[in-house]
Design a protein around this motif. Structure first.
Motif, mmCIF file in Angstrom:
data_model
loop_
_atom_site.group_PDB
_atom_site.id
_atom_site.type_symbol
_atom_site.label_atom_id
_atom_site.label_comp_id
_atom_site.label_asym_id
_atom_site.label_seq_id
_atom_site.Cartn_x
_atom_site.Cartn_y
_atom_site.Cartn_z
ATOM 1 N N PRO A 63 25.690 44.529 60.454
ATOM 2 C CA PRO A 63 25.967 43.300 61.227
ATOM 3 C C PRO A 63 26.045 42.054 60.356
ATOM 4 O O PRO A 63 26.854 41.156 60.630
ATOM 5 N N TYR A 64 25.227 42.008 59.297
ATOM 6 C CA TYR A 64 25.281 40.856 58.395
ATOM 7 C C TYR A 64 26.624 40.774 57.686
ATOM 8 O O TYR A 64 27.251 39.700 57.620
ATOM 9 N N CYS A 66 29.409 42.142 58.683
ATOM 10 C CA CYS A 66 30.434 41.895 59.686
ATOM 11 C C CYS A 66 30.510 40.416 60.032
ATOM 12 O O CYS A 66 31.606 39.859 60.197
ATOM 13 N N HIS A 67 29.381 39.754 60.123
ATOM 14 C CA HIS A 67 29.358 38.314 60.410
ATOM 15 C C HIS A 67 29.874 37.510 59.226
ATOM 16 O O HIS A 67 30.542 36.485 59.397
ATOM 17 N N GLN A 68 29.593 37.974 58.029
ATOM 18 C CA GLN A 68 29.960 37.227 56.830
ATOM 19 C C GLN A 68 31.429 37.381 56.469
ATOM 20 O O GLN A 68 32.020 36.476 55.873
ATOM 21 N N GLY A 71 34.226 39.383 60.979
ATOM 22 C CA GLY A 71 34.057 40.030 62.270
ATOM 23 C C GLY A 71 34.947 41.247 62.456
ATOM 24 O O GLY A 71 34.797 42.274 61.792
ATOM 25 N N GLY A 254 29.108 35.472 71.510
ATOM 26 C CA GLY A 254 28.793 36.157 70.257
ATOM 27 C C GLY A 254 29.559 37.455 70.101
ATOM 28 O O GLY A 254 30.072 37.761 69.015
ATOM 29 N N TYR A 257 33.145 36.723 69.261
ATOM 30 C CA TYR A 257 33.296 36.357 67.850
ATOM 31 C C TYR A 257 33.285 37.599 66.967
ATOM 32 O O TYR A 257 33.973 37.660 65.946
ATOM 33 N N MET A 258 32.509 38.598 67.371
ATOM 34 C CA MET A 258 32.411 39.823 66.572
ATOM 35 C C MET A 258 33.746 40.563 66.517
ATOM 36 O O MET A 258 34.126 41.093 65.461
ATOM 37 N N SER A 322 25.671 46.195 65.857
ATOM 38 C CA SER A 322 26.359 44.909 65.737
ATOM 39 C C SER A 322 26.476 44.224 67.094
ATOM 40 O O SER A 322 26.353 42.989 67.189
ATOM 41 N N PHE A 326 25.038 40.491 67.551
ATOM 42 C CA PHE A 326 25.944 39.400 67.895
ATOM 43 C C PHE A 326 25.657 38.855 69.295
ATOM 44 O O PHE A 326 25.921 37.683 69.558
ATOM 45 N N LEU A 329 22.883 36.521 68.561
ATOM 46 C CA LEU A 329 23.409 35.356 67.843
ATOM 47 C C LEU A 329 24.144 34.408 68.788
ATOM 48 O O LEU A 329 24.050 33.179 68.660
#
Length: 343
Positions: A63-64, A66-68, A71, A254, A257-258, A322, A326, A329
């Motif tokens: 997930p980190y 994927c966010h960085q 997505g 969230g 956004y993913m 994820s 998300f 988040l």
């Protein structure tokens, strides 16, 4: 009158005894061709492979990344590399262990004696990974023990002794951050400060190693039964987190956004490197454990199907984790935006 010829095919052992010189010990009985134990069931083996490949790399690291890294664009890139590189290499390790029926060291020695060092290197890597993974398990046991308190110790800031005001350090950060650094880790302000012994965390670490030893002490006979809990229980927890997460306000933003793809991120080679690293880390390629697990299978096992099945479960687990992250988040972003509007 001629004597009849001796029936060698009927009693070969007696002939060998007659031809042996006096005082020669009898030959040992022939050993079975393959004495390696096998899994109790196919389900135990699948759960063992899934339990090894699915871990912090899926729940924490994926997930980190994927966010960085864009997505939905990172999800597509990861799936592409998983199909092209991950599944074929995973199948090769399954096939090598299943056909040779030895551990990582024995497999590489069987391929070529000069490659034995690769097997030893994989064992050393597994040992170092087990060191810090058991530390994380110790942290989890510490939080599990503290979660039986009411109210939770990280729910609010502690107060100053003989006063009603909260600790300033906690007020400037948050109760969860203060509990993590001051209670769980018990860190000092600098490396020069004297370090005190933390008996509670040490006990949790010993408990983590004890649990691992009890699960592995009888080989696959004990670890195979442990897999029914250790491999399935995390999915129950993730499912509960997902149900609770989607009910939070702002979770939909969230999740949106993913899955939103920003394909221009594919032009950055750093993203490709991180996606490929995650494929190797998630499937556990190169550690030797995949070879060891598959070596307890019969040679006629369908390892093609196993490779696709385990890799697919691995990807779906990363996707599930994820979604949970998300969703939270999105809720956190909504809460912070509302706080800013109120201020």
């Amino acid at each position: 009158m001629e004597k009849p010829p001796l029936a060698l095919d009927d009693n070969v052992d007696d002939v060998e005894g007659l031809l042996s010189p006096p005082g020669t010990p009898p030959a040992p009985p022939p050993c079975p061709a393959d004495e390696r134990p096998v899994w109790g069931s196919k389900l135990q083996y699948i759960l063992a492979q899934v339990g090894f490949s699915v871990g912090l790399g899926n729940v924490w690291r994926f997930p980190y990344l994927c966010h960085q890294n864009g997505g939905g664009a990172f999800l597509l890139l990861y799936f592409l590399l998983l199909v092209i590189i991950g599944i074929p290499l995973f199948f090769l390790e399954l096939a090598a262990g299943q056909s040779i029926r030895q551990g990582s060291i024995g497999v590489w020695k069987h391929i070529h004696p000069r490659l034995t060092g690769i097997g030893y290197a994989s064992c050393v890597v597994c040992f170092f990974v087990a060191l810090y993974y058991n530390v994380i398990i110790a942290w989890s046991l510490f939080y599990l023990g503290n979660s039986f308190q009411y109210p939770l110790p990280w729910e609010s800031c502690p107060t100053v002794a003989n006063q009603s005001t909260a600790v300033l350090e906690c007020s400037l950060s948050s109760p969860t951050t203060y509990f993590w650094y001051r209670k769980a880790l018990d860190i000092t302000d600098s490396i020069e400060d004297p370090v005190t012994f933390n008996p509670v965390m040490t006990g949790c670490l010993l408990a983590a190693w004890t649990i691992v030893c009890l699960a592995m002490i009888k080989g696959i006979q004990s670890s195979g039964k442990v897999m029914y809990f250790s491999s399935l229980f995390p999915y129950l927890v993730l499912l509960c987190f997902l149900i609770r997460g989607v009910m939070l306000e702002g979770a939909a933003d969230g999740i949106k956004y993913m899955f939103y793809p920003r394909l221009q991120i594919w032009l950055d080679m750093q993203v490709w490197r991180q996606a490929l690293t995650q494929v190797f880390f998630a499937l556990g390629l190169g550690f030797g454990s995949v070879i060891a697990y598959s070596s307890y299978n019969p040679r006629g096992n369908n390892c093609h199907r196993d490779a696709v099945l385990v890799s697919g479960v691995n990807f779906l687990t990363s996707l599930l984790a994820s979604l949970v992250v998300f969703a939270v988040l999105g809720f956190r972003a909504h809460a912070l935006s509302q706080r800013c509007v109120q201020q």
